[in-house]
Design an enzyme around this catalytic site. Structure first.
Site, PDB file in Angstrom:
ATOM      1  N   PRO A  56     -57.758  13.193 -16.126  1.00  0.00           N
ATOM      2  CA  PRO A  56     -57.232  14.515 -15.773  1.00  0.00           C
ATOM      3  C   PRO A  56     -58.216  15.632 -16.099  1.00  0.00           C
ATOM      4  O   PRO A  56     -58.785  15.651 -17.183  1.00  0.00           O
ATOM      5  CB  PRO A  56     -55.979  14.635 -16.645  1.00  0.00           C
ATOM      6  CG  PRO A  56     -56.200  13.697 -17.782  1.00  0.00           C
ATOM      7  CD  PRO A  56     -57.058  12.586 -17.259  1.00  0.00           C
ATOM      8  N   ASP A  95     -54.759  17.974 -17.827  1.00  0.00           N
ATOM      9  CA  ASP A  95     -54.957  17.921 -19.261  1.00  0.00           C
ATOM     10  C   ASP A  95     -54.785  19.357 -19.766  1.00  0.00           C
ATOM     11  O   ASP A  95     -55.553  20.225 -19.364  1.00  0.00           O
ATOM     12  CB  ASP A  95     -56.390  17.406 -19.513  1.00  0.00           C
ATOM     13  CG  ASP A  95     -56.610  17.000 -20.947  1.00  0.00           C
ATOM     14  OD1 ASP A  95     -55.717  17.256 -21.772  1.00  0.00           O
ATOM     15  OD2 ASP A  95     -57.679  16.441 -21.233  1.00  0.00           O
ATOM     16  N   TRP A 529     -57.874  14.007 -27.144  1.00  0.00           N
ATOM     17  CA  TRP A 529     -58.462  12.785 -26.579  1.00  0.00           C
ATOM     18  C   TRP A 529     -57.565  11.578 -26.778  1.00  0.00           C
ATOM     19  O   TRP A 529     -57.665  10.590 -26.065  1.00  0.00           O
ATOM     20  CB  TRP A 529     -59.846  12.528 -27.166  1.00  0.00           C
ATOM     21  CG  TRP A 529     -60.827  13.510 -26.636  1.00  0.00           C
ATOM     22  CD1 TRP A 529     -61.262  14.642 -27.246  1.00  0.00           C
ATOM     23  CD2 TRP A 529     -61.454  13.480 -25.345  1.00  0.00           C
ATOM     24  NE1 TRP A 529     -62.124  15.320 -26.419  1.00  0.00           N
ATOM     25  CE2 TRP A 529     -62.269  14.623 -25.257  1.00  0.00           C
ATOM     26  CE3 TRP A 529     -61.410  12.598 -24.274  1.00  0.00           C
ATOM     27  CZ2 TRP A 529     -63.032  14.913 -24.138  1.00  0.00           C
ATOM     28  CZ3 TRP A 529     -62.164  12.882 -23.151  1.00  0.00           C
ATOM     29  CH2 TRP A 529     -62.968  14.027 -23.090  1.00  0.00           C
ATOM     30  N   GLN A 565     -68.591  10.999 -20.159  1.00  0.00           N
ATOM     31  CA  GLN A 565     -67.341  10.354 -20.586  1.00  0.00           C
ATOM     32  C   GLN A 565     -67.571   8.990 -21.227  1.00  0.00           C
ATOM     33  O   GLN A 565     -66.637   8.390 -21.742  1.00  0.00           O
ATOM     34  CB  GLN A 565     -66.382  10.214 -19.397  1.00  0.00           C
ATOM     35  CG  GLN A 565     -66.004  11.518 -18.742  1.00  0.00           C
ATOM     36  CD  GLN A 565     -65.100  12.403 -19.604  1.00  0.00           C
ATOM     37  OE1 GLN A 565     -64.847  12.107 -20.769  1.00  0.00           O
ATOM     38  NE2 GLN A 565     -64.643  13.504 -19.040  1.00  0.00           N
ATOM     39  N   TRP A 569     -63.984   9.920 -22.755  1.00  0.00           N
ATOM     40  CA  TRP A 569     -62.760   9.335 -22.188  1.00  0.00           C
ATOM     41  C   TRP A 569     -62.835   7.818 -22.064  1.00  0.00           C
ATOM     42  O   TRP A 569     -61.893   7.114 -22.407  1.00  0.00           O
ATOM     43  CB  TRP A 569     -62.470   9.981 -20.828  1.00  0.00           C
ATOM     44  CG  TRP A 569     -61.094   9.684 -20.325  1.00  0.00           C
ATOM     45  CD1 TRP A 569     -59.916   9.887 -20.980  1.00  0.00           C
ATOM     46  CD2 TRP A 569     -60.753   9.112 -19.051  1.00  0.00           C
ATOM     47  NE1 TRP A 569     -58.859   9.484 -20.193  1.00  0.00           N
ATOM     48  CE2 TRP A 569     -59.340   9.008 -19.018  1.00  0.00           C
ATOM     49  CE3 TRP A 569     -61.495   8.683 -17.959  1.00  0.00           C
ATOM     50  CZ2 TRP A 569     -58.674   8.496 -17.906  1.00  0.00           C
ATOM     51  CZ3 TRP A 569     -60.824   8.190 -16.856  1.00  0.00           C
ATOM     52  CH2 TRP A 569     -59.431   8.086 -16.835  1.00  0.00           C
ATOM     53  N   LYS A 602     -78.740  23.072 -16.372  1.00  0.00           N
ATOM     54  CA  LYS A 602     -77.313  22.961 -16.120  1.00  0.00           C
ATOM     55  C   LYS A 602     -76.904  24.059 -15.133  1.00  0.00           C
ATOM     56  O   LYS A 602     -77.427  25.170 -15.198  1.00  0.00           O
ATOM     57  CB  LYS A 602     -76.607  23.177 -17.462  1.00  0.00           C
ATOM     58  CG  LYS A 602     -75.135  22.913 -17.427  1.00  0.00           C
ATOM     59  CD  LYS A 602     -74.554  23.196 -18.804  1.00  0.00           C
ATOM     60  CE  LYS A 602     -73.047  23.201 -18.702  1.00  0.00           C
ATOM     61  NZ  LYS A 602     -72.398  23.357 -19.992  1.00  0.00           N
ATOM     62  N   LYS A 605     -73.540  30.157 -13.631  1.00  0.00           N
ATOM     63  CA  LYS A 605     -73.484  31.407 -12.858  1.00  0.00           C
ATOM     64  C   LYS A 605     -74.540  32.377 -13.372  1.00  0.00           C
ATOM     65  O   LYS A 605     -75.113  33.141 -12.611  1.00  0.00           O
ATOM     66  CB  LYS A 605     -72.089  32.021 -12.974  1.00  0.00           C
ATOM     67  CG  LYS A 605     -71.084  31.303 -12.086  1.00  0.00           C
ATOM     68  CD  LYS A 605     -70.039  32.284 -11.530  1.00  0.00           C
ATOM     69  CE  LYS A 605     -69.219  31.619 -10.441  1.00  0.00           C
ATOM     70  NZ  LYS A 605     -67.896  31.203 -10.893  1.00  0.00           N
TER      71      LYS A 605
END
Ligand SMILES: [Zn+2]
Ligand SMILES: [Zn+2]
Length: 947
Positions: A56, A95, A529, A565, A569, A602, A605
């Site tokens: 999620p 989440d 988590w 992840q 996750w 990365k 903006k």
């Protein structure tokens, strides 16, 4: 025949100047109106499931290339397995617990310090604000998800803050607790003084931007031995604030130490670390075994604390983690270090915690009391320098972790917290990993295994508010009650439980089994988590929902997320799955890389280093984005830079090439009034081009299927793209003369239409999971069926595969290449036929294939001369060898066709043409090819529409 009948089986005309983004919008509308997604699930048998678990996304997030990227394989494999006959349930999830939400609410309520939540705002109001916040899920998500063509049930999304979800999390905790995998203890974790809570090391590790390199003083301190006035142990440290409370020093018993004399003082340090000594001359007095230093007492720098009875302090202890790689081989121990704490507990050293949960030095610590811990660094060093307890100070570059939410610098702090006993689980974790299919493979024994091997016990409690509660009621007598369901809690407490959030849950009291006193819930909430790691169970409210069997959804067949992840996750799912059932938490996992900005940093903006994803999608559409990313190494766990050019090239390349072949087919099939119904029997074309493309097509089915079965998307995309190119630049190109009113071999026409129809149909099926829109448009027009996504995955026909023919065609195309470059060098236009040409090459081409070559290079006679390694051609380049009349005829046809286009005359409509002259031998040819009604002589070239 009336008009209605005449067009009954015609294909819908194709728009040549297609705007894919517009087409995609229409198809999305069609899918919704006709419930195609729902049908794609319901039409598959209930007992043949392919399960997928969605990681999620965070409610606070806004969609970006990264989150869109993850959606692509999730959608692709959902569609693919549906076509393979599986029922694929796809439900979105949100989440919404944890620090990110709390931080947003803190900002909104202008809360500066954590204690204000309880003291000024009240937990009640704070939680109400959190609830309001998460319910306002950004509508932007739905736009993006629709736009990229992801089929997922958005309306019935599960939410981690729903009571049903939280109850399952409670159940998960209970299972782990009962199995002995959860304990409460004093351990060191990373700690954020702003958020006043421990932070998981993997939360920090997920983003490299959470680490900063900084230069700070590293200090070599002097610790005077108690029984030896002029002798000092030299200990090296980068945390002066910890010198305020250093109750022990550690040496490695296995190392050799030396005692040296320098400037009338004696120092003890590891033999291998002499490079740290000042440049003043010194002599080595004696060598000492590390083990002999153990038990020596030293005089502390500060003595703010009473030593508790039975505890040791100001003593040298032995510890294996001490090395001579850095510093002096003597380490200062404080409760604020992971290994330090373990060693201190083992040696029964007095533990001193002198910093509070906002990073301030506690009362009773002399001049340092009330100071932010980092502020004391300078003061401690100045003080020790003054007292001649500083041996040396130098600059030291090191990497420090920062809070992933508030970017405050973190430190290691001892926490009385709840932990998952990873050490105890480790062997099983490594074993269950064996059963997981990782794509790409190298992560299995690479990053994931390394992470498992090094993982510390997992701190799963947070000293915060907005989250699932730690479901433990603890009595002052030590007795605990851990409920596994709401019902159990209600029965035990006699109270109705309507909400599992704080502060409601804190109002639930139970009566202690042992002493009869009222027991309270422990104050912490769970690390979010634990919640996302419980998603398999919690999204289905397992085990409380009736009619759900564990084996129907666990372990899920497939999950996919990016490399970050691996430590997050994927790891937490794996821990929970292994702890609960001793099996892996997922069967197949696809790991994507990271999409970086155009400059390799990365995407941000602030840097303006990436093209706006919304604008790009509106401009080029979703199919192109999907082709671009699903065909990119990012799908093999590699990081890639975002490139508008590569995105755009998908439109100009694959998409338009395919569209043009499709357009060609539909246009001529309509002109020649061909349709599937007019095909009486399945023809078996003997035409080499047809046999060749069908052979390639069936190979393609095999390759794409094999790739997707392995969760490889790159190979299938690449193979399909190459096929489309071959189909367009060779098959369709060489078949142009086979169709239209100017072609008269009806059997061959049928062969072409049948073959091209078959090819386009199967391409649209193979492309359906990858580029679901263009394939839907083509498939529906080609078949009049409801949707390509309801169709069954194509199967190869091995009888149509002819490897030898494929090789011959490869040779033929090589020969064409050589012949065309010969023409170019000799400056003879391809339009002018050459009467004769000779070729040499590795083999003599068969007539059927050779004919295709002659047509392509426009040569009347092409004869084989001899074997050579490579293809070579030779021809007389004088006018003698040129069929100039035919060349002239072709030039005239070309001009007329150009003019037809300008006049927008339909391709099946005849025109009248006026010409000054033309080669009379080829008059019929010109009239037939250019679809001319009347050809008349006149002073000027003119094409007239046929009114
Ligand atoms: Zn923080
Ligand atoms: Zn009790």
């Amino acid at each position: 025949m009336d008009n209605k009948d005449k067009y009954k089986n015609q294909f819908k005309a194709v728009i040549p100047g297609i705007e894919f983004s517009k087409l995609e919008e229409e198809i999305t509308k069609y899918w919704k109106e006709n419930k195609i997604f729902e049908k794609s699930i319901e039409s598959r048998p209930e007992n043949k499931k392919w399960t997928f678990l969605d990681g999620p996304p965070f409610v606070t997030g806004v969609p970006h290339y990264g989150s869109l990227l993850s959606s692509l394989p999730k959608d692709l494999f959902g569609r693919y397995f549906t076509m393979k006959g599986y029922r694929v349930r796809r439900v979105w999830g949100w989440d919404g617990h944890g620090l990110p939400i709390e931080n947003k609410v803190e900002n909104k309520l202008e809360i500066k310090r954590k204690r204000d939540i309880e003291e000024k705002i009240g937990i009640d109001k704070f939680i109400t604000e959190c609830k309001t916040y998460v319910e306002q899920v950004s509508a932007e998500w739905e736009w993006y998800i629709d736009k990229i063509g992801r089929w997922v049930d958005f309306k019935n999304a599960y939410k981690t803050w729903d009571i049903s979800y939280m109850e399952s999390v409670m159940w998960v905790f209970k299972q782990m607790y009962d199995k002995g995998y959860i304990y409460k203890g004093l351990r060191v974790s990373l700690f954020c003084p702003h958020c006043s809570t421990p932070i998981s090391n993997f939360e920090v590790a997920m983003d490299s931007e959470n680490y900063k390199d900084i230069t700070e003083p590293a200090n070599t301190y002097k610790y005077q031995l108690k029984n030896n006035k002029d002798t000092y142990l030299l200990a090296w440290s980068t945390t002066p604030w910890n010198k305020i409370a250093t109750p022990a020093l550690a040496v490695n018993p296995k190392l050799t130490y030396i005692k040296i004399k320098q400037n009338n003082e004696f120092y003890i340090l590891a033999e291998q670390t002499q490079k740290i000594l000042k440049s003043d001359p010194y002599e080595v007095i004696e060598k000492i075994k590390g083990s002999d230093l153990i038990g020596q007492e030293f005089i502390p720098h500060y003595k703010f604390y009473e030593i508790e009875k039975g505890k040791k302090a100001f003593i040298v202890v032995g510890a294996d983690f001490v090395t001579a790689d850095e510093g002096t081989g003597v380490v200062t121990l404080a409760a604020y270090g992971e290994e330090d704490l373990v060693a201190m507990k083992k040696e029964n050293i007095q533990l001193v915690m002198h910093v509070d949960d906002e990073g301030m030095v506690k009362e009773g610590v002399g001049q340092f009391s009330g100071m932010y811990y980092l502020k004391t660094n300078k003061l401690v060093n100045e003080d020790l320098e003054k007292r001649n307890l500083m041996y040396k100070q130098e600059d030291h570059l090191h990497t420090i972790p920062n809070c992933w939410r508030c970017q405050t610098r973190l430190y290691y702090a001892p926490q009385n917290a709840w932990f998952v006993d990873i050490k105890n689980l480790k062997e099983k974790l490594i074993k269950t990993n064996e059963k997981i299919n990782w794509y790409p493979k190298h992560f299995k024994y690479g990053r994931f295994l390394k992470n498992l091997e090094n993982a510390p016990d997992w701190n799963i409690s947070r000293s915060r508010y907005w989250g699932s509660p730690v479901p433990v009621w603890e009595c002052t007598c030590g007795q605990r009650f851990v409920p596994g369901s709401i019902k159990e809690l209600e029965e035990k407490s006699g109270q109705k439980v309507k909400d599992l959030h704080r502060p409601e849950i804190d109002k639930i009291k139970i009566k202690c089994d042992k002493c009869g006193k009222a027991a309270n819930r422990v104050p912490e909430v769970l690390d979010s988590w634990i919640e996302s790691g419980s998603a398999s169970f919690a999204e289905r409210h397992f085990p409380f929902e009736k009619n759900i069997k564990l084996e129907d959804f666990f372990p899920p067949d497939f999950i996919a997320e990016y490399t970050g992840q691996i430590r997050a996750w994927f790891y937490t799912l794996h821990v929970i799955g292994t702890a609960l059932y001793g099996c892996p938490a997922f069967k197949n996992v696809l790991v994507e890389g990271v999409i970086l900005g155009t400059d390799g940093r990365k995407m941000s903006k602030n840097y303006g280093n990436f093209p706006d994803s919304k604008k790009m999608l509106e401009k080029y559409g979703a199919d192109a984005l999907r082709l671009y990313l699903l065909g990119s190494p990012v799908m093999k766990g590699e990081d890639v830079l975002i490139s508008e050019e590569q995105y755009r090239n998908q439109v100009k390349g694959t998409m338009l090439i395919l569209w043009n072949t499709y357009n060609f087919f539909i246009t001529y099939a309509n002109i020649d009034k061909w349709n599937m119904g007019s095909q009486k029997v399945k023809v078996k074309s003997q035409n080499s081009l047809d046999r060749w493309i069908l052979s390639k097509l069936n190979n393609l089915i095999i390759e794409v299927t094999k790739g997707l079965d392995k969760y490889d998307t790159v190979l299938p995309v690449t193979k399909i793209q190459k096929f489309i190119e071959d189909f367009s630049t060779w098959y369709i190109r060489r078949s142009r003369d086979r169709v239209g009113l100017s072609a008269d071999n009806n059997e061959d026409k049928d062969n072409f239409y049948f073959t091209a129809h078959q090819v386009l149909l199967i391409i649209s099926q193979l492309l359906a999971p990858i580029a679901p829109f263009i394939s839907e448009e083509m498939y529906r027009n080609l078949t009049s069926e409801e949707s390509v996504h309801l169709s069954n995955w194509p199967r190869e026909d091995n009888q149509l595969i002819d490897k030898q023919l494929e090789q011959e065609m490869k040779d033929a195309r090589k020969l064409v290449e050589v012949a065309l470059s010969f023409r170019k060098q000799a400056e003879i236009k391809v339009r002018i036929p050459l009467k004769e040409m000779e070729y040499c090459g590795p083999s003599k081409l068969k007539e059927a294939v050779l004919k295709i070559v002659r047509d392509e290079i426009n040569v009347h006679s092409l004869s084989f001369k001899k074997e050579e390694k490579e293809f070579l051609v030779k021809a007389d380049t004088s006018d003698e060898n040129k069929d100039l009349k035919m060349g002239e005829a072709r030039e005239i046809i070309r001009k007329i066709q150009g003019e037809r286009k300008n006049l927008k005359v339909k391709m099946d409509e005849k025109v009248n043409v006026i010409l000054p002259d033309w080669p009379k031998d080829h008059e019929d040819f010109i009239k037939r090819k250019a679809l001319i009604g009347k050809l008349e002589k006149g002073p000027l070239f003119k094409v007239l529409g046929n009114e």
